[in-house]
Write an enzyme that holds these catalytic residues in place. Structure first.
Site, PDB file in Angstrom:
ATOM      1  N   PHE A 112       5.525 -53.152  13.967  1.00 47.42           N
ATOM      2  CA  PHE A 112       6.694 -54.029  13.928  1.00 47.42           C
ATOM      3  C   PHE A 112       6.437 -55.317  13.157  1.00 47.42           C
ATOM      4  CE2 PHE A 112       4.580 -56.312  17.305  1.00 47.42           C
ATOM      5  CZ  PHE A 112       5.156 -57.568  17.359  1.00 47.42           C
ATOM      6  N   LYS A 113       5.172 -55.666  12.960  1.00 49.48           N
ATOM      7  CA  LYS A 113       4.870 -56.897  12.231  1.00 49.48           C
ATOM      8  C   LYS A 113       5.400 -56.843  10.789  1.00 49.48           C
ATOM      9  CE  LYS A 113       2.726 -58.248  15.887  1.00 49.48           C
ATOM     10  NZ  LYS A 113       1.356 -58.653  16.046  1.00 49.48           N
ATOM     11  N   ASP A 114       5.595 -55.625  10.254  1.00 53.34           N
ATOM     12  CA  ASP A 114       6.153 -55.502   8.896  1.00 53.34           C
ATOM     13  C   ASP A 114       7.551 -56.099   8.797  1.00 53.34           C
ATOM     14  OD1 ASP A 114       3.976 -54.110   7.751  1.00 53.34           O
ATOM     15  OD2 ASP A 114       4.707 -52.214   8.571  1.00 53.34           O
TER      16      ASP A 114
END
Length: 494
Positions: A112-114
């Site tokens: 999810f950091k993308d």
């Protein structure tokens, strides 16, 4: 819109300045002076837009010094098909009549950091131009697994930046580690830290507050910035996907406009769930924010008691991105719950540094519990959650499993049957050993071979970039003690 420090609200910066600095020089976190409203009409309008246009519109409310055409180009660059393998970018998966899973791992590093770290380089580059900064940004990152790779992927090759990532030596999965140590790019660096994530994070914060270090870096032509969620440029793009998920529920006629929804978010550093809280502050009809923790349950206890106490055992779990005892972004929530009382926030942070503990006021505790529910689950429950959903045809990672289990527990405890979304933060292929074990299989000896093994067993295709790790050259081997992180930074910038 201006941004102020949680520890000194007289210190105000523009959005561009806040993004460039990352962390305020007094150690505080930059927070918007207010929250723009999101009307029902605007939500309806957003329903007809693709994700990237929703992102540009929502972020534009907070980034008034950025031109709309700039933001539209940034989101086009960040969320295009060459980066994300789903046209929806952040698709919703229906689980049953009133439960959905929000998949946030369709980007280039399968985490999810993308969602934020494909945007942050765009925002930082523009902010450097806007502020007239000529020095090179030295971006320091402490990671519990996913942020490091996503940050390096986003910043690799970006002009006027160098990025150095610190990760806990034995605190990430084998696939997470391999993603980082094989990262390409001439402006990237990686170093393991002997200790846990909190040790790495505290080391980075120490470097940021070291005046002599800042002066030495300035002499060399650098200044410090951050890609961790302490940077406002990380939090803001995360606000978008909660609003987008609500729009998708509306578009699918699963809910009616204005109908409340619960979100269950697995979190360690509190950034992901804070973004949802900010969406609620804008007016998104969120009823309850369910904070899901693993065995490191410091946030669960805080929400239930109003006491934050990191003086407890630290556990290394199968959901390592949540193995955290100091949740940095909680500081922003304290600032908001207190009505902007920077002296109270400052006192809490001083107590945390000195004693490892602080307690909020009765009024803050009441407001906290009106919005948040805290729950956690152990290793057995996490594995059971993976196995149960696998039997129903859905493969999830260990962090998503924590959220799924805590949502179930919340419903049993409260009887609340409000439509709910639990958040999936990583591809199951980033944690093959734990997922394979949970579904009753013996993992292959080699970490990359486990990807093919899990594909064959489950029929679920692995993200292509994870499968491509096999045989990739390891570029980084450095390990340092937590007390010598400054030396690694100086060596990296020679």
């Amino acid at each position: 819109m201006e941004y102020l420090s949680t520890r000194d609200k007289t210190l105000r910066k523009s959005a561009a300045q806040a993004i460039v600095m990352g962390l305020s020089r007094d150690g505080g976190l930059f927070t918007p002076v207010g929250f723009p409203s999101l009307s029902a009409l605007e939500v309806e309008t957003l329903c007809g837009m693709p994700y990237r246009k929703r992102a540009a519109y929502i972020m534009g409310k907070f980034l008034e010094d950025f031109r709309p055409e700039e933001l539209n180009q940034f989101t086009k660059n960040a969320y295009g098909p060459e980066k994300f393998d789903s046209p929806a970018v952040a698709p919703l998966r229906k689980m049953d009549g009133n439960t959905w899973c929000l998949e946030l791992w369709h980007g280039p590093t399968s985490a999810f950091k993308d969602m934020a770290l494909q945007m942050l380089p765009q925002l930082l580059s523009a902010s450097l131009r806007m502020t007239g900064e000529k020095k090179t940004a030295c971006i320091l990152v402490a990671t519990s697994g996913d942020t490091g790779k996503a940050a390096m992927e986003g910043f690799a090759g970006v002009e006027q930046t160098k990025i150095l990532v610190f990760y806990p030596e034995n605190g990430v999965s084998e696939i997470q580690k391999l993603q980082m140590v094989t990262q390409e790019g001439g402006n990237v660096g990686v170093c393991a830290v002997k200790g846990n994530f909190d040790d790495a994070q505290n080391g980075v914060k120490r470097i940021f507050s070291d005046e002599a270090m800042r002066e030495e870096l300035a002499r060399r032509g650098y200044f410090l910035s951050s890609a961790n969620s302490i940077n406002w440029g990380r939090i803001l793009p995360q606000v978008v996907y909660y609003i987008s998920a609500y729009c998708d529920l509306l578009s699918a006629k699963e809910i009616k406009l204005g109908e409340p929804v619960n979100f269950c978010v697995p979190t360690g550093n509190f950034g992901n769930i804070l973004a949802c809280y900010y969406a609620k502050r804008m007016g998104l009809p969120v009823k309850k924010l369910i904070c899901a923790s693993n065995r490191n349950d410091v946030l669960t206890d805080f929400i239930r008691t109003g006491v934050y106490d990191r003086n407890r055992p630290f556990y290394t779990t199968m959901s390592p991105s949540m193995d955290i005892l100091i949740s940095s972004n909680l500081e922003r929530l304290l600032f908001d719950l207190s009505g902007g009382r920077d002296e109270l926030v400052r006192s809490c942070m001083e107590q945390l540094a000195e004693t490892g503990r602080y307690e909020i006021t009765a009024g803050m505790k009441r407001r906290l519990q009106e919005v948040f529910f805290g729950g956690f689950c152990g290793e057995e429950e996490t594995a059971s959650s993976i196995e149960m959903l696998h039997r129903y045809g859905y493969l999830i990672d260990t962090h998503t499993a924590v959220a799924a289990r805590v949502l179930t527990d919340y419903r049993k405890e409260t009887g609340d049957r409000t439509p709910a979304v639990f958040v999936s933060t990583a591809s199951p292929y980033k944690f093959c050993d734990s997922v394979l074990s949970a579904i009753g299989e013996t993992p292959a000896a080699d970490s990359v071979d486990r990807i093919a093994q899990m594909e064959a067993l489950t029929g679920v295709t692995a993200p292509s970039r994870l499968a491509a790790l096999k045989g990739k050259e390891v570029r980084f081997h450095d390990v340092t003690g937590k007390e010598r992180m400054e030396e690694r930074v100086l060596a990296f910038l020679q």
